[in-house]
Design a protein around this motif. Structure first.
Motif, short mmCIF file in Angstrom:
data_model
loop_
_atom_site.label_atom_id
_atom_site.label_comp_id
_atom_site.label_asym_id
_atom_site.label_seq_id
_atom_site.Cartn_x
_atom_site.Cartn_y
_atom_site.Cartn_z
N SER A 76 0.83 -1.21 0.00
CA SER A 76 0.00 0.00 0.00
C SER A 76 0.86 1.25 0.00
N LEU A 77 1.90 1.26 0.81
CA LEU A 77 2.81 2.41 0.85
C LEU A 77 3.51 2.60 -0.50
N MET A 78 3.99 1.50 -1.08
CA MET A 78 4.66 1.59 -2.38
C MET A 78 3.70 2.11 -3.45
N THR A 79 2.48 1.62 -3.43
CA THR A 79 1.48 2.06 -4.41
C THR A 79 1.21 3.56 -4.27
N THR A 80 1.09 4.01 -3.04
CA THR A 80 0.87 5.44 -2.81
C THR A 80 2.04 6.26 -3.33
N ARG A 81 3.25 5.78 -3.08
CA ARG A 81 4.44 6.50 -3.57
C ARG A 81 4.46 6.56 -5.10
#
Length: 109
Positions: A76-81
């Motif tokens: 989720s964090l990677m996708t947001t980035r």
């Protein structure tokens, strides 16, 4: 929770054994009562084994869910980035001039 339920069932079984032993039954002989008590003990042991197996299985499943949650948070964090990067890299309709790049840098700061 399961252990509490098992303890309650075990207590009930012990009470039944005591009632059966103290009251006796006109219909059953002491030998028949002893056999019934033995059957109840076997059933209790079987339930204890099943609960132990279930507990081990549930611990394994909970560990897998913990791993899933950790991986999901990372993804989720990677996708947001990545979505942020893609959004920032979109051409804004303006020509890629020095002035437009300065404006983008100022926005990012």
């Amino acid at each position: 929770e399961l252990e509490n339920q098992l303890a309650a069932k075990s207590k009930t079984l012990d009470e039944l054994k005591q009632n059966l032993a103290s009251n006796g039954s006109a219909e059953q002989t002491p030998e028949a009562q002893s056999l019934r008590i033995a059957e109840l003990c076997e059933m209790k042991d079987s339930i204890v084994n099943q609960v132990a197996q279930l507990k081990a299985s549930m611990e394994s499943i909970l560990e897998q869910w913990r791993a899933y949650d950790e991986i999901y948070a990372e993804v989720s964090l990677m996708t947001t980035r990545y979505l942020y990067c893609i959004d920032q890299c979109k051409p804004s309709g303006e020509e890629a001039s020095l002035e437009a790049l300065k404006k983008q840098v100022k926005t990012l700061q």
